[in-house]
Design an enzyme around this catalytic site. Structure first.
Site, PDB file in Angstrom:
ATOM      1  N   CYS A 144     -31.329  23.477 -32.070  1.00  0.00           N
ATOM      2  CA  CYS A 144     -32.320  24.153 -31.226  1.00  0.00           C
ATOM      3  C   CYS A 144     -32.286  23.638 -29.799  1.00  0.00           C
ATOM      4  CB  CYS A 144     -33.720  23.899 -31.727  1.00  0.00           C
ATOM      5  SG  CYS A 144     -34.023  24.395 -33.384  1.00  0.00           S
ATOM      6  N   ARG A 168     -25.112  25.150 -28.326  1.00  0.00           N
ATOM      7  CA  ARG A 168     -25.556  24.211 -29.344  1.00  0.00           C
ATOM      8  C   ARG A 168     -25.652  24.869 -30.718  1.00  0.00           C
ATOM      9  NH1 ARG A 168     -28.258  19.709 -27.014  1.00  0.00           N
ATOM     10  NH2 ARG A 168     -29.567  19.541 -28.834  1.00  0.00           N
ATOM     11  N   TRP A 210     -32.359  27.060 -34.407  1.00  0.00           N
ATOM     12  CA  TRP A 210     -31.396  26.938 -35.498  1.00  0.00           C
ATOM     13  C   TRP A 210     -32.251  26.590 -36.708  1.00  0.00           C
ATOM     14  CZ3 TRP A 210     -29.546  23.199 -38.929  1.00  0.00           C
ATOM     15  CH2 TRP A 210     -28.287  23.445 -39.503  1.00  0.00           C
ATOM     16  N   ASN A 238     -38.167  21.315 -31.375  1.00  0.00           N
ATOM     17  CA  ASN A 238     -36.888  20.934 -31.991  1.00  0.00           C
ATOM     18  C   ASN A 238     -37.188  19.833 -32.984  1.00  0.00           C
ATOM     19  OD1 ASN A 238     -35.671  22.570 -30.161  1.00  0.00           O
ATOM     20  ND2 ASN A 238     -34.598  20.945 -29.051  1.00  0.00           N
ATOM     21  N   GLY A 239     -36.582  19.919 -34.164  1.00  0.00           N
ATOM     22  CA  GLY A 239     -36.751  18.838 -35.138  1.00  0.00           C
ATOM     23  C   GLY A 239     -37.339  19.343 -36.432  1.00  0.00           C
ATOM     24  N   GLU A 283      -8.893  16.148 -40.002  1.00  0.00           N
ATOM     25  CA  GLU A 283      -9.466  16.815 -38.835  1.00  0.00           C
ATOM     26  C   GLU A 283      -8.917  18.241 -38.708  1.00  0.00           C
ATOM     27  OE1 GLU A 283     -11.843  16.609 -36.962  1.00  0.00           O
ATOM     28  OE2 GLU A 283     -11.382  17.516 -35.032  1.00  0.00           O
ATOM     29  N   LYS A 293     -11.221  21.537 -38.667  1.00  0.00           N
ATOM     30  CA  LYS A 293     -11.198  22.511 -37.568  1.00  0.00           C
ATOM     31  C   LYS A 293     -10.968  23.912 -38.131  1.00  0.00           C
ATOM     32  CE  LYS A 293     -12.589  20.865 -35.020  1.00  0.00           C
ATOM     33  NZ  LYS A 293     -13.051  19.572 -34.663  1.00  0.00           N
ATOM     34  N   GLU A 325     -14.052  25.197 -39.999  1.00  0.00           N
ATOM     35  CA  GLU A 325     -15.211  25.399 -39.114  1.00  0.00           C
ATOM     36  C   GLU A 325     -15.150  26.730 -38.374  1.00  0.00           C
ATOM     37  OE1 GLU A 325     -16.943  21.398 -37.068  1.00  0.00           O
ATOM     38  OE2 GLU A 325     -14.875  21.838 -36.610  1.00  0.00           O
ATOM     39  N   HIS A 380      -1.307  13.806 -57.814  1.00  0.00           N
ATOM     40  CA  HIS A 380      -2.443  13.374 -58.629  1.00  0.00           C
ATOM     41  C   HIS A 380      -3.497  14.471 -58.735  1.00  0.00           C
ATOM     42  CE1 HIS A 380      -0.930   9.289 -58.896  1.00  0.00           C
ATOM     43  NE2 HIS A 380      -0.641   9.372 -57.603  1.00  0.00           N
ATOM     44  N   LYS A 434     -24.091  22.447 -32.487  1.00  0.00           N
ATOM     45  CA  LYS A 434     -23.326  21.451 -31.742  1.00  0.00           C
ATOM     46  C   LYS A 434     -23.861  20.040 -31.971  1.00  0.00           C
ATOM     47  CE  LYS A 434     -20.210  19.983 -28.910  1.00  0.00           C
ATOM     48  NZ  LYS A 434     -18.878  19.841 -29.506  1.00  0.00           N
TER      49      LYS A 434
HETATM   50  N1  HGA Z   1     -37.868  23.097 -37.909  1.00  0.00           N
HETATM   51  C1  HGA Z   1     -37.903  24.086 -36.874  1.00  0.00           C
HETATM   52  C2  HGA Z   1     -36.967  23.725 -35.728  1.00  0.00           C
HETATM   53  C3  HGA Z   1     -35.550  23.561 -36.213  1.00  0.00           C
HETATM   54  C4  HGA Z   1     -34.613  22.797 -35.294  1.00  0.00           C
HETATM   55  O1  HGA Z   1     -34.976  21.940 -34.502  1.00  0.00           O
HETATM   56  N2  HGA Z   1     -33.282  23.012 -35.427  1.00  0.00           N
HETATM   57  O2  HGA Z   1     -32.369  22.299 -34.673  1.00  0.00           O
HETATM   58  C5  HGA Z   1     -37.594  25.456 -37.412  1.00  0.00           C
HETATM   59  O3  HGA Z   1     -37.005  25.601 -38.490  1.00  0.00           O
HETATM   60  O4  HGA Z   1     -37.960  26.428 -36.753  1.00  0.00           O
END
Ligand code: HGA
Length: 614
Positions: free
Chosen positions: A2, A27, A79, A103-104, A487, A491, A494, A510, A609
């Site tokens: 986020c 990000r 996110w 964020n969080g 790696e 890549k 991803e 093996h 990111k």
């Molecule tokens: N938990 C919040 C924010 C998610 C977040 O920081 N993502 O990097 C949500 O789910 O909206």
């Protein structure tokens, strides 16, 4: 993950918020939104909000269509961690005129939700975030001002957050708080900003204050006040960011990943500049305390995630062979939850491009709690949380890395780790002057070898077309090149979504050999090192089962091509630094395979990111 941007100014801040969010797109996110305070003819402020799933551009179009203009506002790219990707879950979240971006992760959100329901609040989303908006409103309603309500609310939260909040009751300020997720305040001229990442506001100002854990701040047009975890006013240093605008822009490239792959000669040259200038490996390159901290190191423990973990795995071969120190490498999210045996003479090395990878940060905190005081971080973002929590630091000078799939951060981490190896070897009395000069010289040649490897792009592109229709791929390497196989596989999965696995080539028989048939391309990293003959035998094992092989072999390896065995010759063998050069073609292979499959190279699905959640 986020992103947050907020602004208060004498001008319309909507373009500032939108541009900031666009700069945070790299990000990784799934929805975006802004909330502004608009004042009606009677001088009464109210919150206006627009949110959209998908791209910032869609949200921007909706804001334009609705005629959004304001002198104060907050914006967010989400996110999702709690609750699906829906407009209702997108931020900002609003509670009775309080709008908030977060964020969080709030760990006690369920308990708070119950409590707030009991107080009569109704929930519109499934997010953990919405509880914070209601909590702040609850404390505002009890008579606190906006800052006080925020300070009271955050004391009731457990988890990690960066928050930016506006309220129609106090339209002349933004308030914000930080715990476990980065947040900074940008200082303009008669206007001020809040952001989770300096790139979001770089178009407006370079003067920034990085908030510390537990800080809150009040941001008005004409001034900023910061408060520490005890709510007492604090002075925080003002930094002038040197992030270049060019590093945030695509220029002539199609994708940031492509740009960043091609920036590697420059990024590596910049990262080793201090070594070249010193003509050796003086300990102080890791900080003033380094001679003391590194002097009596008995072993090394590297902690990292993802690509950085593979950089660590590569370094283990160097540290043991060149510095003669036992070295273990562990995924940070595993280390932090196990009963590790502490050794105060062990050097803890954390590696993180952003310096804010939550699992790595928590692993570092855990190591310190065990009494591991010798800590060193390798990081690409100055002043970020992990280097600030470490005794020593070596900054890679890759410049901003925007592509979600790490490229130049990886190769610069490798040169930083090689520098650490040589520094430790010197302190251990295992590097004489001649060897030291030899390693400096090898580093000096490295940008040129990387450029040669980049010149292989047209050949790799031809291979990638054969890869594009495949569902699976196997990567093989041995010794110090095994992490490069890992790696390469990472890549490829991803960004192209081709399932890829990497094995040490000796492990083939093996188990994974059972997978080999004509539908399974096998990529082999086979430079002319001590294990070359072993790798050649492993290749025969694949060949005998009808597998098609794609071999990266340096000019000295003398590999014969055949219908089943395709060979790209990498530059002349560069000795111990060979894994760095071989990282380039596997990056190019993943990039071109993704292009051929038409995936979104810079924003692969489900990935972000800077991984700032657990
Ligand atoms: N938990 C919040 C924010 C998610 C977040 O920081 N993502 O990097 C949500 O789910 O909206």
């Amino acid at each position: 993950m986020c992103g947050i941007v907020g602004a208060i100014a004498d001008r319309d801040v909507v373009p500032v918020l939108v541009e900031g969010l666009k700069r945070l797109e790299y990000r990784g996110y799934d929805s975006a939104g802004i909330a502004v305070l608009s004042v009606n003819d009677a001088g009464v402020a109210d919150v206006r909000r627009v949110r959209r799933t998908g791209r910032v551009a869609e949200m921007e179009a909706a804001a334009q269509a609705d005629g959004f203009h304001a002198g104060i506002g907050i914006g967010h790219t989400r996110w999702a961690t709690h609750g699906g990707v829906t407009e209702a879950n997108a931020h900002p979240h609003v509670s009775h005129g309080v709008a908030l971006v977060h964020n969080g992760i709030i760990e006690n959100h369920e308990e708070q939700r119950e409590r707030l329901r009991g107080l009569g609040y109704q929930f519109e989303s499934q997010t953990d975030t919405e509880v914070i908006a209601h909590l702040i409103h609850h404390h505002l309603a009890s008579g606190l001002d906006l800052l006080g309500a925020l300070q009271r609310a955050v004391k009731e939260l457990t988890g990690a957050y960066a928050l930016a909040v506006v309220s129609r009751k106090e339209p002349g300020k933004l308030v914000c708080a930080r715990m476990g997720c980065p947040l900074l305040v940008g200082l303009g001229d008669g206007e001020n900003f809040v952001a989770s990442d300096v790139s979001a506001i770089i178009q407006a100002t370079r003067r920034v204050i990085f908030l510390e854990e537990g800080d809150t701040a009040e941001v008005a047009r004409d001034g900023v006040r910061v408060y520490g975890a005890d709510n007492a006013p604090v002075e925080r240093e003002v930094h002038v960011s040197d992030v270049s605008l060019a590093s945030l822009e695509l220029g002539p490239y199609r994708h940031f990943m492509q740009k960043e792959i091609h920036e590697q000669p420059r990024a590596v040259a910049d990262t080793i500049e201090a070594v070249i200038d010193a003509g050796g490996f003086p300990a102080h390159l890791f900080g003033a305390a380094a001679p003391d901290v590194l002097a009596d190191v008995e072993s090394v423990q590297i902690l990292a995630c993802g690509t950085s973990y593979y950089a660590g795995l590569t370094a283990r071969y160097w540290i043991e062979a060149i510095a003669g120190l036992p070295c273990s490498v562990e995924i940070a999210s595993e280390y932090r939850y196990r009963a590790a045996v502490a050794n105060p003479k062990q050097l803890i090395v954390t590696i993180s491009q952003s310096g804010e990878t939550l699992d790595t940060m928590e692993a570092l905190k855990y190591a310190k709690s065990l009494g591991q005081a010798k800590t060193l971080s390798i990081c690409n973002v100055p002043e970020s949380a992990i280097p600030r929590a470490s005794k020593l630091v070596y900054y890679t000078r890759a410049g901003a890395e925007i592509g979600v799939a790490s490229t130049k951060a990886f190769t610069t981490q490798l040169v930083a780790l090689f520098t650490l190896t040589c520094t430790l070897a010197k302190l251990q009395g295992r590097l004489n002057d001649e060897q030291e000069a030899g390693h400096v010289d090898a580093l000096r040649q490295l940008p040129g070898s990387i450029q040669h490897a980049l010149n292989l792009e047209p050949q790799v592109q031809v291979w990638s077309e054969r890869f594009a229709p495949k569902q699976h791929a196997l990567f093989l390497g041995r010794g110090v090149h095994y992490p490069i196989a890992l790696e390469g596989a990472l890549k490829l999965k991803e960004i192209s979504y081709i399932h890829a696995e990497a094995y040490p080539a000796g492990e083939l028989k093996h188990g994974p050999l059972a997978l080999v048939d004509e539908a399974m391309p096998v990529v082999v990293i086979a430079p002319n090192d001590a294990l070359l003959e072993k790798v050649k035998s492993n290749i025969q094992e694949v060949r005998a089962r009808g597998g098609e092989m794609f071999v990266f072999a340096d000019a000295d390896s003398h590999f014969g091509e055949s219908e089943q065995v395709h060979v790209i010759r990498t530059p002349r063998h560069v000795g111990v630094l060979s894994p760095i050069v071989h990282a380039i073609p596997v990056q190019l292979l993943a990039y071109h395979a993704a292009l051929a499959r038409g995936t979104d190279v810079d924003k692969p699905r489900n990935l972000a990111k800077s991984v700032t959640v657990e």
